[in-house]
Write a protein that holds these residues in place. Structure first.
Motif, PDB file in Angstrom:
ATOM      1  N   LEU A 118       0.835  -1.191   0.000  1.00 30.86           N
ATOM      2  CA  LEU A 118       0.000   0.000   0.000  1.00 30.86           C
ATOM      3  C   LEU A 118       0.876   1.250   0.000  1.00 30.86           C
ATOM      4  O   LEU A 118       1.692   1.432   0.898  1.00 30.86           O
ATOM      5  N   VAL A 119       0.713   2.100  -1.022  1.00 32.55           N
ATOM      6  CA  VAL A 119       1.408   3.383  -1.076  1.00 32.55           C
ATOM      7  C   VAL A 119       0.346   4.462  -1.240  1.00 32.55           C
ATOM      8  O   VAL A 119      -0.514   4.369  -2.114  1.00 32.55           O
ATOM      9  N   TYR A 164       3.825   5.452   3.166  1.00 35.37           N
ATOM     10  CA  TYR A 164       3.751   3.997   3.106  1.00 35.37           C
ATOM     11  C   TYR A 164       3.972   3.418   4.494  1.00 35.37           C
ATOM     12  O   TYR A 164       4.574   4.057   5.359  1.00 35.37           O
ATOM     13  N   ALA A 165       3.441   2.221   4.694  1.00 36.77           N
ATOM     14  CA  ALA A 165       3.610   1.523   5.969  1.00 36.77           C
ATOM     15  C   ALA A 165       4.886   0.693   5.908  1.00 36.77           C
ATOM     16  O   ALA A 165       5.171   0.057   4.896  1.00 36.77           O
ATOM     17  N   ILE A 166       5.644   0.740   6.992  1.00 38.17           N
ATOM     18  CA  ILE A 166       6.873  -0.053   7.073  1.00 38.17           C
ATOM     19  C   ILE A 166       6.810  -0.951   8.306  1.00 38.17           C
ATOM     20  O   ILE A 166       6.108  -0.657   9.272  1.00 38.17           O
ATOM     21  N   SER A 167       7.555  -2.037   8.252  1.00 36.25           N
ATOM     22  CA  SER A 167       7.693  -2.896   9.425  1.00 36.25           C
ATOM     23  C   SER A 167       9.079  -2.669  10.025  1.00 36.25           C
ATOM     24  O   SER A 167       9.977  -2.114   9.377  1.00 36.25           O
ATOM     25  N   SER A 168       9.252  -3.082  11.254  1.00 39.71           N
ATOM     26  CA  SER A 168      10.510  -2.880  11.966  1.00 39.71           C
ATOM     27  C   SER A 168      11.668  -3.509  11.187  1.00 39.71           C
ATOM     28  O   SER A 168      11.521  -4.577  10.601  1.00 39.71           O
ATOM     29  N   GLY A 169      12.804  -2.825  11.189  1.00 37.18           N
ATOM     30  CA  GLY A 169      13.967  -3.289  10.438  1.00 37.18           C
ATOM     31  C   GLY A 169      14.020  -2.703   9.039  1.00 37.18           C
ATOM     32  O   GLY A 169      14.888  -3.061   8.246  1.00 37.18           O
ATOM     33  N   PHE A 170      13.111  -1.759   8.733  1.00 30.39           N
ATOM     34  CA  PHE A 170      13.049  -1.134   7.413  1.00 30.39           C
ATOM     35  C   PHE A 170      14.351  -0.403   7.121  1.00 30.39           C
ATOM     36  O   PHE A 170      14.932   0.252   7.980  1.00 30.39           O
ATOM     37  N   SER A 171      14.796  -0.502   5.866  1.00 34.08           N
ATOM     38  CA  SER A 171      16.016   0.151   5.416  1.00 34.08           C
ATOM     39  C   SER A 171      15.798   0.688   4.010  1.00 34.08           C
ATOM     40  O   SER A 171      15.162   0.027   3.184  1.00 34.08           O
ATOM     41  N   GLN A 190       6.041  -1.800  17.484  1.00 30.90           N
ATOM     42  CA  GLN A 190       4.723  -2.154  16.935  1.00 30.90           C
ATOM     43  C   GLN A 190       4.848  -2.803  15.557  1.00 30.90           C
ATOM     44  O   GLN A 190       5.939  -2.873  14.995  1.00 30.90           O
ATOM     45  N   SER A 191       3.721  -3.270  15.020  1.00 26.67           N
ATOM     46  CA  SER A 191       3.740  -4.001  13.744  1.00 26.67           C
ATOM     47  C   SER A 191       4.150  -3.124  12.567  1.00 26.67           C
ATOM     48  O   SER A 191       4.963  -3.530  11.743  1.00 26.67           O
ATOM     49  N   PHE A 192       3.545  -1.934  12.457  1.00 27.33           N
ATOM     50  CA  PHE A 192       3.810  -1.060  11.309  1.00 27.33           C
ATOM     51  C   PHE A 192       3.872   0.401  11.747  1.00 27.33           C
ATOM     52  O   PHE A 192       3.262   0.785  12.737  1.00 27.33           O
ATOM     53  N   LEU A 193       4.589   1.195  10.960  1.00 27.97           N
ATOM     54  CA  LEU A 193       4.617   2.652  11.101  1.00 27.97           C
ATOM     55  C   LEU A 193       4.300   3.270   9.754  1.00 27.97           C
ATOM     56  O   LEU A 193       4.657   2.719   8.704  1.00 27.97           O
TER      57      LEU A 193
END
Length: 190
Positions: free
Chosen positions: A118-119, A128-135, A180-183
């Protein structure tokens, strides 16, 4: 030697157009480049028609006049317009959707972050939604905004400017990790 591209149905992200205020027409053209499935609402369907853009689906209850032929109607039932479209796209195995909106309903949309890529485009920003560890690689000085509250936020390659607002410290990758799950993350359109 010529190059020919074959685009399979659902290969490109669908396009959900909920509003077009302050949205760059050039970027709209880029999002339409590979002829995605276009879903919209009655008011925005008129704007798209005036721009010469073919609409596939209109979310509504059927009382609307369809200005284009071969447009299918998607009744929302008890759902919001965005939820109706996202439920349809997921049920029909679309892997991704670009959403153009004037006012993102983040609470509605966050429930879909793990189910479809989803963008969201609002004005001159990409969300956009990101999950932890996003780079992600970005040039030095680019600004990144985190749109929702975070628990246990850790970051590298970023400098905090104000709460929720960051800028990249150098050309290269920045990373974000959190509990949390997403940001939701926003960046300006180039």
């Amino acid at each position: 030697m010529s190059s020919h591209h074959i685009v399979r149905e659902k290969q490109e992200p669908a396009l959900l157009v909920l509003g077009l205020d302050d949205f760059p027409e050039e970027l709209l053209g880029q999002l339409l480049e590979w002829s995605p499935t276009v879903i919209t609402i009655p008011h925005t369907a008129e704007k798209l028609h005036m721009l010469g853009i073919k609409v596939d689906w209109v979310i509504g209850n059927g009382g609307e006049d369809m200005i284009q032929s071969d447009v299918k109607l998607m009744p929302p039932g008890d759902n919001t317009l965005a939820v109706t479209a996202l439920n349809y796209l997921i049920a029909n195995h679309y892997p991704a959707v670009n959403v153009i909106t004037d006012e993102p309903a983040f609470d509605d949309l966050l429930n879909y972050a793990g189910k479809i890529d989803l963008v969201i485009f609002q004005g001159y920003q990409k969300i956009y939604a990101i999950s932890s560890g996003f780079s992600k690689w970005k040039p030095a000085g680019d600004e990144i905004r985190i749109l929702n509250s975070t628990k246990g936020l850790n970051y590298t390659g970023l400098e905090q400017i104000t709460p929720g607002n960051f800028k990249t410290t150098h050309d290269g990758f920045f990373t974000l990790s959190f509990q949390q799950s997403f940001l939701w993350v926003a960046e300006g359109l180039d």
